[in-house]
Write a protein that holds these residues in place. Structure first.
Motif, PDB file in Angstrom:
ATOM      1  N   PRO A   1       0.862  -1.150   0.041  1.00  0.00           N
ATOM      2  CA  PRO A   1       0.121  -0.139  -0.072  1.00  0.00           C
ATOM      3  C   PRO A   1       0.799   1.281   0.061  1.00  0.00           C
ATOM      4  O   PRO A   1       1.978   1.256   0.386  1.00  0.00           O
ATOM      5  CB  PRO A   1      -0.920  -0.107   1.236  1.00  0.00           C
ATOM      6  N   LYS A   2       0.218   2.224  -0.490  1.00  0.00           N
ATOM      7  CA  LYS A   2       0.854   3.438  -0.406  1.00  0.00           C
ATOM      8  C   LYS A   2       1.592   4.017   0.947  1.00  0.00           C
ATOM      9  O   LYS A   2       2.632   4.658   1.135  1.00  0.00           O
ATOM     10  CB  LYS A   2      -0.053   4.753  -1.248  1.00  0.00           C
TER      11      LYS A   2
ATOM     12  N   ASN B   1      -9.670  -0.638  -3.214  1.00  0.00           N
ATOM     13  CA  ASN B   1      -8.557   0.401  -2.565  1.00  0.00           C
ATOM     14  C   ASN B   1      -7.249   0.140  -3.313  1.00  0.00           C
ATOM     15  O   ASN B   1      -6.632   1.064  -3.940  1.00  0.00           O
ATOM     16  CB  ASN B   1      -8.292   0.162  -1.099  1.00  0.00           C
TER      17      ASN B   1
ATOM     18  N   ARG C   1      -7.657   1.438  -6.985  1.00  0.00           N
ATOM     19  CA  ARG C   1      -7.670   2.953  -6.795  1.00  0.00           C
ATOM     20  C   ARG C   1      -6.233   3.680  -6.864  1.00  0.00           C
ATOM     21  O   ARG C   1      -5.824   4.320  -7.657  1.00  0.00           O
ATOM     22  CB  ARG C   1      -8.687   3.390  -5.571  1.00  0.00           C
ATOM     23  N   GLU C   2      -5.552   2.795  -5.984  1.00  0.00           N
ATOM     24  CA  GLU C   2      -4.280   3.073  -6.140  1.00  0.00           C
ATOM     25  C   GLU C   2      -3.461   2.878  -7.312  1.00  0.00           C
ATOM     26  O   GLU C   2      -2.360   3.769  -7.808  1.00  0.00           O
ATOM     27  CB  GLU C   2      -3.654   2.389  -4.834  1.00  0.00           C
TER      28      GLU C   2
ATOM     29  N   ASP D   1      -4.329   5.606  -9.863  1.00  0.00           N
ATOM     30  CA  ASP D   1      -3.544   6.621  -9.279  1.00  0.00           C
ATOM     31  C   ASP D   1      -2.120   6.763  -9.648  1.00  0.00           C
ATOM     32  O   ASP D   1      -1.512   8.044 -10.164  1.00  0.00           O
ATOM     33  CB  ASP D   1      -3.676   7.169  -7.801  1.00  0.00           C
ATOM     34  N   SER D   2      -1.619   5.496  -9.771  1.00  0.00           N
ATOM     35  CA  SER D   2      -0.003   5.438 -10.168  1.00  0.00           C
ATOM     36  C   SER D   2      -0.003   5.711 -11.616  1.00  0.00           C
ATOM     37  O   SER D   2       1.067   6.152 -12.047  1.00  0.00           O
ATOM     38  CB  SER D   2       0.400   3.850  -9.539  1.00  0.00           C
TER      39      SER D   2
END
Length: 572
Positions: A61-62, A80, A83-84, A87-88
């Motif tokens: 995770p971020k 989640n 979604r990350e 975003d990346s």
């Protein structure tokens, strides 16, 4: 001379140009563009397929230093992860202009974002595999009638599953189902304790909260209260900071509070300061419910006093909530008798303070006229739960029953943080994503079995369809519905292609909706008794979202993408 200058100026015509960002435009008549759009969904399907059933996904995770293990059944955490991932992709494009020139990558991201918007919380192996297969079939025959055939096939499956969904009722049947679903006897016992606490009426995903505990064993906390549809006033950042909401995300008061209901908009500090002083001396918090708004000097005074009490270690806080008629069955503040009774206002609706009509300002001197009380509360800016001892059974008013609710908090114990996190995610997903929806709406066989049971009906539908291109669309659905079962049998059982084909054929030929073949060496299995079920409404929403996505994508003829800065020209 001036006349000559003006004459020359009048004959001059300015040439204007508009400078825009480099914005690539793609036409969907080019099938390669559509295949690039599908590439992102195929990548997503590969990720979910490789982590479904007995497989897991490991990702970092971020905001955490330790890798996390996620199952495809844990749809909340999987959302989640994706979604990350999106975003990346976005960050990579901004920081690397060369990636912005890669049209296939950009179109794949567009298709993936569009797909996630359509599926929302129904991201499963079924959605990705069916969408990929159906679109690939459409690319071979890009005709409108093919899309119509796909829609007809998906609609038939939805109707078939709704007619055959399995309703599980009765304590013994539900307990047997829980035993099959859960991974250990400890998890099974915890789930049964939760079900007993709600009298096996688990029909909503907001009844049970699953949190990390601080002991080696599981604990259950049962609360009965009023679900208030609007949360804490969120229009002022300073006020929210006085309640420490930005950090804690939740305001929790476990001691008895004073309640004051205010009719109108509160602006004048003199109308609320006597109440604040009275509560501070009692070291009690105040729940202030206003039918209008709270602004100006009144809000400033409340914020200052909250901060002052915090510095002095005084537990008194003033918590403001707005009353919404629309969220309360269109009842005005004075008409909501059940809510007034729940808050224990001493004089009923006469205890609602109105600056225009009430003779006295609420204070210590008239406390027995205005102040109600609640035993505890938990609230965010979105919603709140107010708790008071009340006879739920005697309150049969339909309007109040929709707000009166019993909540159960399951505190997960364990010997280390990893164990607690893993069990919490597993049980939360089972209780709030599978069991509650299945008990409320019904179950269907999992592992793609329910889709296989629709194959005979789809075959008849295809045979009776007069239009050839529409028939191809139904055939696309027939080819796609076997894919989830193929992945399930491969991942869960490790079968080869020929074994999987035989199991699928025998399952399709079996007329009973609940019976399926899971092994070539064993008899047919009753999916209900084996616990191999999934919520019907999840599958129904999945099929509906796939139809929406395909219709949306195939009806679009132009895709416009964005590049944030004009990329540098490539040198030969």
């Amino acid at each position: 001379m001036l006349r000559n200058c003006l004459k020359k100026l009048g004959n001059y015509r300015a040439k204007c140009t508009i400078k825009t960002l480099h914005t690539p435009v793609y036409k969907t008549k080019n099938l390669q563009v559509l295949r690039d759009v599908l590439s992102g969904i195929k990548l997503l399907d590969k990720i979910i397929s490789s982590s479904s059933y007995n497989k897991t996904l490991i990702y970092e995770p971020k905001y955490k230093s330790k890798p996390q293990v996620v199952s495809s059944q844990d749809t909340m955490r999987l959302q989640n992860v994706l979604r990350e991932f999106l975003d990346s992709l976005q960050v990579d494009e901004v920081t690397n202009t060369e990636l912005q020139l890669d049209s296939s990558r950009k179109l794949g991201k567009v298709g993936l974002q569009l797909f996630l918007d359509c599926t929302r919380d129904n991201l499963t192996l079924n959605s990705t595999s069916l969408a990929s297969s159906l679109l690939e079939y459409y690319f071979k025959y890009p005709e409108r009638e093919v899309v119509s055939g796909i829609e007809i096939g998906l609609q038939y499956i939805r109707g078939f599953l709704e007619q055959n969904k399995i309703m599980v009722k009765g304590q013994n049947d539900i307990d047997a189902l829980v035993d099959q679903f859960t991974m250990s006897s400890l998890d099974s016992q915890s789930v049964k304790n939760v079900l007993r606490a709600v009298n096996y009426q688990l029909f909503s995903d907001d009844i049970v909260r699953v949190i990390n505990g601080n002991k080696t064993y599981d604990e259950i906390d049962v609360s009965k209260g009023w679900k208030y549809p609007t949360g804490i006033l969120d229009t002022n950042e300073a006020y929210l900071r006085s309640l420490e909401l930005p950090n804690k995300k939740l305001v929790s008061v476990d001691k008895k509070m004073l309640v004051l209901m205010y009719d109108g908009t509160l602006r004048d500090a003199s109308k609320i300061l006597p109440t604040i002083t009275y509560a501070r001396n009692l070291k009690k918090s105040v729940l202030l419910i206003v039918s209008g708004d709270c602004t100006g000097d009144a809000l400033t005074s409340i914020t200052i006093n909250n901060n002052r009490n915090k510095r002095e270690n005084n537990e008194s806080r003033t918590i403001i909530m707005k009353y919404s008629e629309k969220a309360n069955k269109n009842l005005a503040l004075q008409e909501n008798h059940d809510f007034i009774k729940f808050l224990r206002l001493p004089c009923g609706y006469d205890s609602i303070y109105s600056p225009e009509y009430s003779p006295l300002v609420p204070s210590k001197m008239c406390a027995d006229k205005y102040y109600g009380n609640v035993e505890s509360m938990k609230a965010t800016t979105g919603e709140a739960f107010l708790y008071n001892a009340i006879d739920f059974e005697s309150n049969q008013n339909e309007a109040s029953q929709s707000f009166l609710q019993q909540t159960v908090t399951l505190k997960i114990g364990g010997h280390n943080e990893v164990e607690i996190d893993q069990r919490r995610n597993t049980l939360e997903n089972f209780l709030n994503n599978s069991l509650c929806h299945g008990l409320a709406k019904g179950f269907i066989p999992s592992h793609g079995i329910s889709l296989l049971k629709a194959v005979p009906g789809l075959s008849r539908l295809k045979a009776n369809e007069p239009d050839f291109m529409t028939k191809l669309g139904v055939d696309a659905v027939l080819s796609a519905v076997v894919l989830p079962s193929e992945v399930a049998f491969k991942n869960a059982c490790g079968y080869n292609y020929y074994e999987i084909s035989n199991l699928i054929a025998e399952t399709i030929n079996e007329n009973s909706f609940q019976l399926a073949k899971f092994s070539s060496t064993s008899n047919l299995v009753d999916t209900t008794k084996a616990g191999r079920l999934e919520p019907w409404n999840k599958m129904d929403s999945c099929l509906a979202s796939i139809a929406t996505f395909i219709k949306l994508l195939t009806s679009c003829n132009t895709i416009v993408t964005c590049i944030y800065e004009k990329p540098e020209k490539r040198t030969a």
